[in-house]
Design a protein around this motif. Structure first.
Motif, PDB file in Angstrom:
ATOM      1  N   SER A  31      46.764 -61.068  -3.202  1.00  0.00           N
ATOM      2  CA  SER A  31      48.175 -60.873  -2.854  1.00  0.00           C
ATOM      3  C   SER A  31      48.382 -60.740  -1.349  1.00  0.00           C
ATOM      4  N   VAL A  32      47.319 -60.553  -0.602  1.00  0.00           N
ATOM      5  CA  VAL A  32      47.431 -60.475   0.847  1.00  0.00           C
ATOM      6  C   VAL A  32      47.786 -61.824   1.453  1.00  0.00           C
ATOM      7  N   LEU A  33      47.568 -62.899   0.695  1.00  0.00           N
ATOM      8  CA  LEU A  33      47.808 -64.254   1.190  1.00  0.00           C
ATOM      9  C   LEU A  33      49.269 -64.656   0.992  1.00  0.00           C
ATOM     10  N   GLY A  34      49.696 -65.623   1.757  1.00  0.00           N
ATOM     11  CA  GLY A  34      51.006 -66.226   1.545  1.00  0.00           C
ATOM     12  C   GLY A  34      52.167 -65.422   2.097  1.00  0.00           C
ATOM     13  N   SER A  35      53.365 -65.952   1.869  1.00  0.00           N
ATOM     14  CA  SER A  35      54.577 -65.386   2.460  1.00  0.00           C
ATOM     15  C   SER A  35      55.000 -64.071   1.828  1.00  0.00           C
ATOM     16  N   GLY A  36      54.581 -63.808   0.605  1.00  0.00           N
ATOM     17  CA  GLY A  36      54.996 -62.590  -0.084  1.00  0.00           C
ATOM     18  C   GLY A  36      56.093 -62.825  -1.100  1.00  0.00           C
ATOM     19  N   LYS A  37      56.578 -64.057  -1.213  1.00  0.00           N
ATOM     20  CA  LYS A  37      57.650 -64.350  -2.166  1.00  0.00           C
ATOM     21  C   LYS A  37      57.200 -64.116  -3.604  1.00  0.00           C
ATOM     22  N   ASP A  38      55.929 -64.400  -3.894  1.00  0.00           N
ATOM     23  CA  ASP A  38      55.412 -64.188  -5.252  1.00  0.00           C
ATOM     24  C   ASP A  38      55.491 -62.716  -5.649  1.00  0.00           C
ATOM     25  N   ILE A  39      55.209 -61.826  -4.699  1.00  0.00           N
ATOM     26  CA  ILE A  39      55.279 -60.390  -4.982  1.00  0.00           C
ATOM     27  C   ILE A  39      56.712 -59.977  -5.293  1.00  0.00           C
ATOM     28  N   MET A  40      57.655 -60.497  -4.512  1.00  0.00           N
ATOM     29  CA  MET A  40      59.062 -60.178  -4.756  1.00  0.00           C
ATOM     30  C   MET A  40      59.482 -60.630  -6.150  1.00  0.00           C
ATOM     31  N   GLN A  41      59.152 -61.861  -6.499  1.00  0.00           N
ATOM     32  CA  GLN A  41      59.557 -62.405  -7.795  1.00  0.00           C
ATOM     33  C   GLN A  41      58.862 -61.683  -8.948  1.00  0.00           C
ATOM     34  N   HIS A  42      57.572 -61.373  -8.767  1.00  0.00           N
ATOM     35  CA  HIS A  42      56.830 -60.691  -9.827  1.00  0.00           C
ATOM     36  C   HIS A  42      57.397 -59.296 -10.082  1.00  0.00           C
ATOM     37  N   SER A  43      57.684 -58.568  -9.015  1.00  0.00           N
ATOM     38  CA  SER A  43      58.179 -57.198  -9.170  1.00  0.00           C
ATOM     39  C   SER A  43      59.597 -57.161  -9.729  1.00  0.00           C
ATOM     40  N   LEU A  44      60.414 -58.128  -9.345  1.00  0.00           N
ATOM     41  CA  LEU A  44      61.812 -58.108  -9.760  1.00  0.00           C
ATOM     42  C   LEU A  44      62.035 -58.671 -11.159  1.00  0.00           C
ATOM     43  N   PHE A  45      61.192 -59.604 -11.590  1.00  0.00           N
ATOM     44  CA  PHE A  45      61.516 -60.361 -12.798  1.00  0.00           C
ATOM     45  C   PHE A  45      60.478 -60.273 -13.913  1.00  0.00           C
ATOM     46  N   THR A  46      59.551 -59.342 -13.805  1.00  0.00           N
ATOM     47  CA  THR A  46      58.612 -59.118 -14.902  1.00  0.00           C
ATOM     48  C   THR A  46      58.638 -57.642 -15.282  1.00  0.00           C
ATOM     49  N   GLY A  47      58.024 -57.321 -16.398  1.00  0.00           N
ATOM     50  CA  GLY A  47      57.947 -55.923 -16.812  1.00  0.00           C
ATOM     51  C   GLY A  47      56.907 -55.139 -16.043  1.00  0.00           C
ATOM     52  N   ASP A  48      56.064 -55.837 -15.275  1.00  0.00           N
ATOM     53  CA  ASP A  48      55.015 -55.187 -14.484  1.00  0.00           C
ATOM     54  C   ASP A  48      55.598 -54.816 -13.119  1.00  0.00           C
ATOM     55  N   LYS A  49      56.406 -53.779 -13.077  1.00  0.00           N
ATOM     56  CA  LYS A  49      57.172 -53.430 -11.883  1.00  0.00           C
ATOM     57  C   LYS A  49      56.335 -52.757 -10.799  1.00  0.00           C
ATOM     58  N   TYR A  50      55.450 -51.890 -11.223  1.00  0.00           N
ATOM     59  CA  TYR A  50      54.746 -51.059 -10.253  1.00  0.00           C
ATOM     60  C   TYR A  50      53.576 -51.808  -9.632  1.00  0.00           C
ATOM     61  N   LEU A  51      53.338 -51.515  -8.377  1.00  0.00           N
ATOM     62  CA  LEU A  51      52.239 -52.135  -7.635  1.00  0.00           C
ATOM     63  C   LEU A  51      51.250 -51.060  -7.212  1.00  0.00           C
ATOM     64  N   PRO A  52      49.977 -51.427  -6.994  1.00  0.00           N
ATOM     65  CA  PRO A  52      48.985 -50.441  -6.541  1.00  0.00           C
ATOM     66  C   PRO A  52      49.361 -49.873  -5.179  1.00  0.00           C
ATOM     67  N   TRP A  53      48.887 -48.668  -4.906  1.00  0.00           N
ATOM     68  CA  TRP A  53      49.272 -47.947  -3.698  1.00  0.00           C
ATOM     69  C   TRP A  53      48.941 -48.695  -2.414  1.00  0.00           C
ATOM     70  N   TYR A  54      47.907 -49.545  -2.469  1.00  0.00           N
ATOM     71  CA  TYR A  54      47.463 -50.226  -1.250  1.00  0.00           C
ATOM     72  C   TYR A  54      48.231 -51.512  -0.957  1.00  0.00           C
ATOM     73  N   MET A  55      49.124 -51.951  -1.873  1.00  0.00           N
ATOM     74  CA  MET A  55      49.798 -53.231  -1.677  1.00  0.00           C
ATOM     75  C   MET A  55      50.635 -53.284  -0.384  1.00  0.00           C
ATOM     76  N   PRO A  56      51.405 -52.233  -0.040  1.00  0.00           N
ATOM     77  CA  PRO A  56      52.118 -52.297   1.244  1.00  0.00           C
ATOM     78  C   PRO A  56      51.187 -52.482   2.438  1.00  0.00           C
ATOM     79  N   LEU A  57      49.998 -51.870   2.373  1.00  0.00           N
ATOM     80  CA  LEU A  57      49.048 -52.043   3.481  1.00  0.00           C
ATOM     81  C   LEU A  57      48.588 -53.488   3.586  1.00  0.00           C
ATOM     82  N   LEU A  58      48.365 -54.129   2.434  1.00  0.00           N
ATOM     83  CA  LEU A  58      47.966 -55.539   2.444  1.00  0.00           C
ATOM     84  C   LEU A  58      49.085 -56.418   2.982  1.00  0.00           C
ATOM     85  N   ARG A  59      50.323 -56.129   2.554  1.00  0.00           N
ATOM     86  CA  ARG A  59      51.448 -56.964   2.966  1.00  0.00           C
ATOM     87  C   ARG A  59      51.862 -56.699   4.412  1.00  0.00           C
TER      88      ARG A  59
END
Length: 473
Positions: free
Chosen positions: A304-332
């Protein structure tokens, strides 16, 4: 007979109005904006398709064999950096600070300096370098580059106008081009207009409104004619919000605003350190090091550290898997940090939105919020983080609203943007773009006077000086 006479009189008056000099002048003045807008829309569509194809190819390759990252990423990073260094040093990075610098030096006597920031070579190098970076998994966006490309298109159209053509202010063309570029990149016409008002110009809007409105509409329609009507993200579900959700918005806004401005500060610190490099191989080693860091994180931690980050936005907004691991903001935050500072072309708009979305999702996980409350905090994080980088809260709010068509939460998002704008000052009084704009102006002026080595020779990096006159352009 009286009817025929009356019709002839009406036709004559209509013909006289058509022949009216002011009407003809206004029509001739508008034509260059319309032509440039159509060209901008077409280029934006082609650029979008190429950029997305590069990102999809990267996903395919690393899904096939993840170890290819250790070959692909360094190769692409070095190639993207070298293309910029060799052919157009001012095509590096986002493109928005270059447009801001171009506006500051847009007087006729500075045509030579302006050509370094906006032009045909900039368009070609910007597209190629950023696509190569995207192919290498770089955490960059295409939106900032689209703005510099669009401003270049409008400037080129301005330059080819014959001498007898009614006078058009070059500054008007550049501002309008940037607004049209943002509108075409995000499919957000209001965002383009607000961006032009808030970020690019402090003069009275009446001088720009007709050109900006028509150009944004034409550029957007040209893009939609090929891509079809679409939302950049989609329609996230936001209803039955908790009455206490404003406290969550405040928390996300504070965290995102501080982290957005901190990331900007770190970028400037790295640029200041890189400016001390004396040899080309030092820059090459830095670029390669960034590539291996990014590839290592993707291989051993999370892709998830790769790419523009659009996939993370779409995944969090439009799937039931809303929560992300604590380190994701650090990666992004880390991904754009090592990608943007290489000196290759690539924007930070989309990565900033992705970082903000990850912060909103993580904060929601702390309190186990509902899906709709989580969606709101994700949108609030996007607005706040982008505001921390750009210090343009209203542009950030309008962009996110138009990306998602969730106007019912406009007050929540305005609150997030304003709070983030206030807390960002704790880290730095000025935005990343202000610092970069100031340095670009210094670079082109000193290069023009032959007082320093060409930025291509020294990597064109930015020293984090205090911006002169803040955001006055």
């Amino acid at each position: 007979m009286e009817l025929i006479y009356w019709l002839r009189l009406k036709l004559k008056r209509a013909f006289d109005r058509i022949r009216n000099e002011n009407l003809k002048k206004n029509a001739l003045t508008a034509i260059p904006f319309w032509i440039a807008s159509i060209i901008t829309g077409l280029i934006a569509v082609l650029y979008t398709k190429l950029f997305l194809a590069a990102e999809n190819l990267t996903v395919y390759l690393i899904t096939w064999h993840a170890w290819l990252l250790f070959i692909l990423t360094p190769t692409c990073f070095l190639a993207a950096w070298w293309i910029v260094k060799k052919f157009a040093p001012y095509a590096k990075g986002s493109g928005i600070p270059q447009v801001m610098a171009g506006l500051q030096i847009s007087q006729p006597k500075n045509d030579g300096k302006l050509n370094k920031l906006l032009g045909v070579k900039i368009i070609v190098v910007k597209v190629i370098s950023s696509i190569v970076m995207a192919l290498g998994g770089g955490a960059i966006g295409r939106e900032g580059p689209t703005i510099q490309i669009a401003a270049s298109v409008f400037k080129i159209v301005y330059q080819v106008l014959p001498k007898w053509w009614p006078k058009i202010a070059k500054r008007n063309m550049i501002v309008t081009g940037a607004a049209a570029g943002l509108a075409a990149a995000f499919n957000t016409p209001l965002g383009g207009i607000v961006f032009a008002i808030e970020e690019l110009t402090k003069t009275h809007f009446s001088y720009f409104k007709t050109a900006i409105f028509s150009s944004v509409i034409i550029a957007g329609l040209s893009a939609q004619a090929l891509l079809g009507p679409y939302l950049y993200l989609g329609y996230p579900k936001i209803d039955h919000l908790s009455p206490f959700i404003f406290s969550g918005v405040l928390l996300v806004a504070i965290i995102s605003g501080l982290l957005g401005s901190t990331m900007s500060k770190l970028i400037l610190v790295i640029f200041a350190w890189k400016a001390k490099f004396k040899f080309t191989y030092q820059h090459a080693l830095y670029v390669a090091g960034c590539a291996f860091i990014l590839a290592g994180i993707a291989f051993f931690v999370d892709t998830s550290v790769l790419g523009s980050g659009k996939d993370i936005m779409q995944h969090s907004l439009f799937t039931g898997d809303k929560y992300l691991p604590w380190y994701m903001p650090l990666l992004r935050i880390g991904g754009p940090l090592v990608s943007f500072t290489t000196g290759a072309a690539g924007g930070i708009f989309a990565p900033a939105l992705g970082a903000g979305a990850s912060i909103g999702a993580v904060v929601s996980s702390w309190f186990q919020l509902s899906d709709t409350d989580t969606n709101l905090l994700i949108l609030a994080g996007m607005v706040a983080f982008l505001t921390g980088v750009t210090r343009s809260p209203f542009t950030s709010v309008i962009l996110v609203l138009e990306m998602t068509d969730r106007h019912s939460v406009i007050f929540h998002l305005i609150l997030a943007g304003m709070v983030a704008s206030l807390v960002s000052i704790i880290v730095d009084k000025h935005s990343l773009y202000d610092h970069l704009k100031t340095q670009y102006v210094k670079d082109v002026e000193m290069e023009e006077n032959n007082d320093v080595v060409n930025p291509a020779e020294r990597g064109g990096d930015v020293i984090a000086d205090e911006p002169a006159g803040s955001k006055e352009v």
